[in-house]
Write an enzyme that holds these catalytic residues in place. Structure first.
Site, PDB file in Angstrom:
ATOM      1  N   THR A   6       0.728  -1.230  -0.154  1.00 44.34           N
ATOM      2  CA  THR A   6       0.167   0.070   0.018  1.00 44.34           C
ATOM      3  C   THR A   6       0.998   1.164   0.010  1.00 44.34           C
ATOM      4  OG1 THR A   6      -1.682   1.108   1.028  1.00 44.34           O
ATOM      5  CG2 THR A   6      -0.160   0.243   2.559  1.00 44.34           C
ATOM      6  N   ASN A  32      -0.849   4.115   0.936  1.00 40.19           N
ATOM      7  CA  ASN A  32      -2.034   4.792   1.758  1.00 40.19           C
ATOM      8  C   ASN A  32      -1.307   5.029   3.279  1.00 40.19           C
ATOM      9  OD1 ASN A  32      -3.826   5.251   3.994  1.00 40.19           O
ATOM     10  ND2 ASN A  32      -5.528   4.575   2.697  1.00 40.19           N
ATOM     11  N   GLY A  79      -2.248   6.396   6.035  1.00 43.60           N
ATOM     12  CA  GLY A  79      -2.971   6.097   7.237  1.00 43.60           C
ATOM     13  C   GLY A  79      -3.026   4.565   7.461  1.00 43.60           C
ATOM     14  N   LYS A  80      -3.072   3.764   6.422  1.00 47.75           N
ATOM     15  CA  LYS A  80      -2.986   2.252   6.404  1.00 47.75           C
ATOM     16  C   LYS A  80      -1.634   1.936   6.952  1.00 47.75           C
ATOM     17  CE  LYS A  80      -5.598   0.032   3.539  1.00 47.75           C
ATOM     18  NZ  LYS A  80      -6.009  -0.763   2.611  1.00 47.75           N
ATOM     19  N   ASP A 104      -7.400  -6.100   1.852  1.00 50.35           N
ATOM     20  CA  ASP A 104      -8.504  -5.481   0.971  1.00 50.35           C
ATOM     21  C   ASP A 104      -9.613  -5.456   2.075  1.00 50.35           C
ATOM     22  OD1 ASP A 104      -9.622  -4.111  -1.278  1.00 50.35           O
ATOM     23  OD2 ASP A 104     -10.819  -6.069  -1.547  1.00 50.35           O
ATOM     24  N   GLY A 131     -11.521   7.154   5.353  1.00 41.55           N
ATOM     25  CA  GLY A 131     -12.489   6.233   5.021  1.00 41.55           C
ATOM     26  C   GLY A 131     -14.135   6.428   5.622  1.00 41.55           C
ATOM     27  N   ARG A 150      -9.309  -4.468  10.697  1.00 38.04           N
ATOM     28  CA  ARG A 150      -8.043  -4.727   9.923  1.00 38.04           C
ATOM     29  C   ARG A 150      -7.136  -5.114  11.424  1.00 38.04           C
ATOM     30  NH1 ARG A 150      -7.882  -0.374   7.994  1.00 38.04           N
ATOM     31  NH2 ARG A 150      -8.616  -0.788   5.918  1.00 38.04           N
TER      32      ARG A 150
END
Length: 195
Positions: free
Chosen positions: A7, A9, A11-12, A67, A151, A179
């Site tokens: 990723t 992202n 934040g992730k 995902d 999100g 997650r």
């Protein structure tokens, strides 16, 4: 133990580094030659595996991908695997959230059940793979609340909680999130496979 998170992202990446403590976790920012992997799967597990295998093959390192998405009962489980691009453009959190709120605007509060799902996958360069899933049940509000998370977090209230996922502290969210659950289940598998 060096692992690539599939990723870009931020934040992730931040969230998963906390969850996968004990591993040297790097994101795709360290591999600019690796392009975006098309999420063509029909399930969260399929998409996670597509990304993990592509990144493992191109980086030569073990790769972890996930995902995840929001599944709203009143929308027959949608946006589901389309959560990140629900409004048409990938990653436009505000547009996605606004569209979802418009779609459930006539749904009574007691019929706004939803859950977050996360499939977390590990792929090794030699082809071995493992996938686990985590779920977080809850419901959807009619207005966003909170500034933490990303999100759909500002409109999602986890089961047993009065606050949205965006009102929880990072540690509180990690403890219950889809997650967090998926990656905590994946962590011992990663340790076993990588020795």
């Amino acid at each position: 133990m060096r692992i690539v998170l599939a990723t870009r992202n931020p934040g992730k990446i931040f969230e998963l580094r906390r969850i996968m403590a004990g591993f040297e976790v790097v994101g795709l920012e360290e591999f600019p030659h690796i392009g975006e992997v098309a999420e063509t799967g029909l399930t969260f597990a399929e998409n996670a595996l597509l990304k993990a295998h592509a990144v493992a093959a191109q980086s030569g390192l073990p790769a972890v991908a996930d995902d995840s998405g929001l599944c709203v009962d009143a929308l027959n489980g949608m946006p589901g695997v389309f959560s990140a691009r629900w409004a048409g453009r990938h990653g436009d959190d505000k547009a996605n959230l606004d569209l979802l709120l418009a779609q459930v605007s006539d749904v009574p509060a007691d019929r706004r059940a939803a859950h977050f799902t996360c499939a977390a996958a590990l792929a090794l360069p030699a082809g071995q793979e493992q996938v686990v899933e985590g779920l977080l049940p809850g419901h959807i509000l009619s207005q966003p609340r909170g500034s933490n998370g990303f999100g759909y977090d500002p409109i999602f209230v986890p089961e047993g909680e009065g606050r949205t996922a965006a009102e929880l502290s990072p540690d509180e969210k990690d403890a219950i999130s889809h997650r967090g659950r998926a990656f905590r289940a994946l962590a011992p598998i990663v340790r076993d496979l990588l020795g």
